[in-house]
Design an enzyme around this catalytic site. Structure first.
Site, mmCIF file in Angstrom:
data_model
loop_
_atom_site.group_PDB
_atom_site.id
_atom_site.type_symbol
_atom_site.label_atom_id
_atom_site.label_comp_id
_atom_site.label_asym_id
_atom_site.label_seq_id
_atom_site.Cartn_x
_atom_site.Cartn_y
_atom_site.Cartn_z
ATOM 1 N N GLY A 173 0.863 -1.191 0.000
ATOM 2 C CA GLY A 173 0.000 0.000 0.000
ATOM 3 C C GLY A 173 0.892 1.230 0.000
ATOM 4 O O GLY A 173 2.071 1.176 -0.363
ATOM 5 N N ILE B 248 2.104 2.966 2.510
ATOM 6 C CA ILE B 248 3.236 2.893 3.441
ATOM 7 C C ILE B 248 4.244 1.873 2.939
ATOM 8 O O ILE B 248 5.460 2.120 2.945
ATOM 9 C CB ILE B 248 2.729 2.557 4.863
ATOM 10 N N SER C 97 0.775 -8.351 -2.464
ATOM 11 C CA SER C 97 -0.296 -7.367 -2.468
ATOM 12 C C SER C 97 -1.497 -8.013 -3.139
ATOM 13 O O SER C 97 -1.339 -9.020 -3.838
ATOM 14 C CB SER C 97 0.153 -6.135 -3.274
ATOM 15 N N ARG C 98 -2.678 -7.425 -2.945
ATOM 16 C CA ARG C 98 -3.854 -8.003 -3.599
ATOM 17 C C ARG C 98 -3.741 -7.943 -5.107
ATOM 18 O O ARG C 98 -4.206 -8.801 -5.820
ATOM 19 C CB ARG C 98 -5.129 -7.293 -3.122
ATOM 20 N N ILE D 146 5.726 -2.739 11.278
ATOM 21 C CA ILE D 146 5.234 -1.382 11.597
ATOM 22 C C ILE D 146 3.720 -1.317 11.362
ATOM 23 O O ILE D 146 3.160 -0.224 11.305
ATOM 24 C CB ILE D 146 5.955 -0.286 10.766
ATOM 25 N N ARG E 275 0.455 -3.874 12.490
ATOM 26 C CA ARG E 275 -0.271 -4.172 13.717
ATOM 27 C C ARG E 275 0.289 -5.487 14.273
ATOM 28 O O ARG E 275 0.644 -6.386 13.483
ATOM 29 C CB ARG E 275 -1.777 -4.367 13.449
ATOM 30 N N GLU F 295 -0.632 -4.637 23.003
ATOM 31 C CA GLU F 295 0.219 -3.522 23.432
ATOM 32 C C GLU F 295 -0.572 -2.543 24.306
ATOM 33 O O GLU F 295 -1.796 -2.469 24.154
ATOM 34 C CB GLU F 295 0.808 -2.821 22.205
ATOM 35 N N HIS G 74 5.427 1.543 19.632
ATOM 36 C CA HIS G 74 4.425 1.984 18.646
ATOM 37 C C HIS G 74 4.562 3.492 18.399
ATOM 38 O O HIS G 74 3.650 4.264 18.707
ATOM 39 C CB HIS G 74 2.999 1.630 19.095
HETATM 40 C C1 8YV Z 1 -0.931 5.781 15.937
HETATM 41 C C2 8YV Z 1 -1.224 4.183 13.969
HETATM 42 O O1 8YV Z 1 -0.622 4.882 16.948
HETATM 43 O O2 8YV Z 1 -2.023 5.580 12.249
HETATM 44 C C3 8YV Z 1 -2.084 4.489 12.790
HETATM 45 O O3 8YV Z 1 -2.854 3.603 12.386
HETATM 46 O O4 8YV Z 1 -1.138 3.083 14.364
HETATM 47 C C4 8YV Z 1 -0.412 5.249 14.634
HETATM 48 O O5 8YV Z 1 -0.087 6.259 13.789
HETATM 49 C C5 8YV Z 1 -2.373 6.047 15.980
HETATM 50 O O6 8YV Z 1 -2.707 6.985 15.030
HETATM 51 C C6 8YV Z 1 -2.863 6.538 17.304
HETATM 52 O O7 8YV Z 1 -4.246 6.583 17.192
#
Ligand code: 8YV
Length: 317
Positions: free
Chosen positions: A155, A157, A176-177, A234, A236, A265, A283
């Protein structure tokens, strides 16, 4: 300023972020489900919007506390904490804050890769504690430039991470899809994350969170990565089979990991904390002053547009 009541639902909003929300409408502050349920009925009836931040679930039952709720504006690109199907079923709009954080998230992915490969934290410790001063030299570490990298999830990112890796001369592979319009030579592996892992040394998880990506980096994929493999996450915590990752790290089946996100977390599994070959971050991928300001502006732009009857800048549903 309208008279719309906006429920501010997280304790982690900074003063500046809250002030920005207050410019859009009257705010009500209630951060736990219990606090929300305890709000007087007339206050709950006045709530038309939720300004949400963080990763605590907002489910249908939470929405039902607010009979006049019309919009949930998430601070963040990820909206896996919000039950979007339940929102849609109730006619509630959901928005997020994509794009403005791509660069910072990608920067942190590369920072973890470089810090892990060049043992930057250990090196810093050696200088500070006098180990280097006493004549010891840091054991040779590992070259990152030129090593093949896999991006699980190409995507926006994922693409920002891949572009940075390409700058380090790293052959880019991705899942990727659908195949993306990429520079020549990047290898698309469909959605076959095992094939991706077999092809690379570094594997960066950048898929969106949510039920459909639960355990996306599977036990089989982790094992396919092999003894030089390093996992970077980076996205979830849920996107990786964390138990399988820990077992592979403990057994030396892969070389290491750099993790900014975790199951459950901020409570990190102590087995991860005990591992020296894992770099842990709280995070913080989007946590720069500049990007958090832009995320806050994007969240409020969605709220303001909604109350002005204008198209939502970044709708989810
Ligand atoms: C922040 C995130 O922890 O944008 C996201 O999805 O995981 C992080 O940037 C989040 O925005 C806090 O709500």
């Amino acid at each position: 300023m309208t008279q719309a009541a906006i429920l501010v639902s997280a304790p982690s909003f900074t003063d500046d972020e809250r002030a920005r929300i207050e410019e859009v409408g009257v705010t009500v502050y209630a951060v736990t489900p219990e606090e929300r349920a305890a709000l007087p009925e007339e206050v709950r009836a006045g709530v038309r919007a939720i300004a949400n931040k963080g990763h605590k679930p907002i489910d249908g039952a939470q929405m039902d506390l607010f009979p006049n709720l019309e919009i949930i504006a998430q601070f963040g690109v990820g909206y896996d904490a919000i039950d979007v199907a339940a929102a849609s079923a109730r006619g509630i709009r959901v928005t997020n804050t994509p794009d403005v954080l791509n660069e910072d998230v990608a920067d942190l992915a590369l920072a973890m890769m470089l810090a892990w490969s060049r043992e930057i934290l250990r090196g810093d410790g050696w200088v500070r504690d006098g180990t280097w001063g006493q004549g010891q030299e840091l054991p040779l570490n590992r070259k990152m430039s030129g090593a093949p990298v896999g991006i699980a999830g190409m995507g926006r990112i994922g693409r920002a991470i891949a572009d940075r890796c390409a700058g380090f001369g790293m052959p880019v592979h991705y899942t990727s899809r659908s195949a993306k319009d990429t520079p020549e030579g990047w290898t698309y592996h469909g959605e076959d994350v095992v094939a991706l892992a077999e092809a690379v040394e570094w594997l960066v998880v950048a898929v969106v969170g949510g039920a459909h990506t639960q355990g996306y980096l599977s036990r089989e994929a982790i094992q396919a990565l092999g003894p030089r493999g390093v996992v970077i996450n980076i996205a979830r915590g849920t996107c990786i089979d964390e138990e399988a990752l820990i077992e592979a790290l403990e057994a030396g089946e892969i070389a290491g990991a750099g993790l900014d996100v975790f199951y459950n977390e901020p409570h990190v599994n102590p087995r991860l904390i005990a591992l020296p070959n894992v770099l842990l971050q709280p995070h913080q991928a989007s946590s720069t002053v500049e990007t958090r300001r832009d995320m806050s502006i994007a969240q409020c732009a969605n709220l303001a547009a909604y109350f002005a009857g204008l198209p939502l800048p970044t709708p989810v549903n």
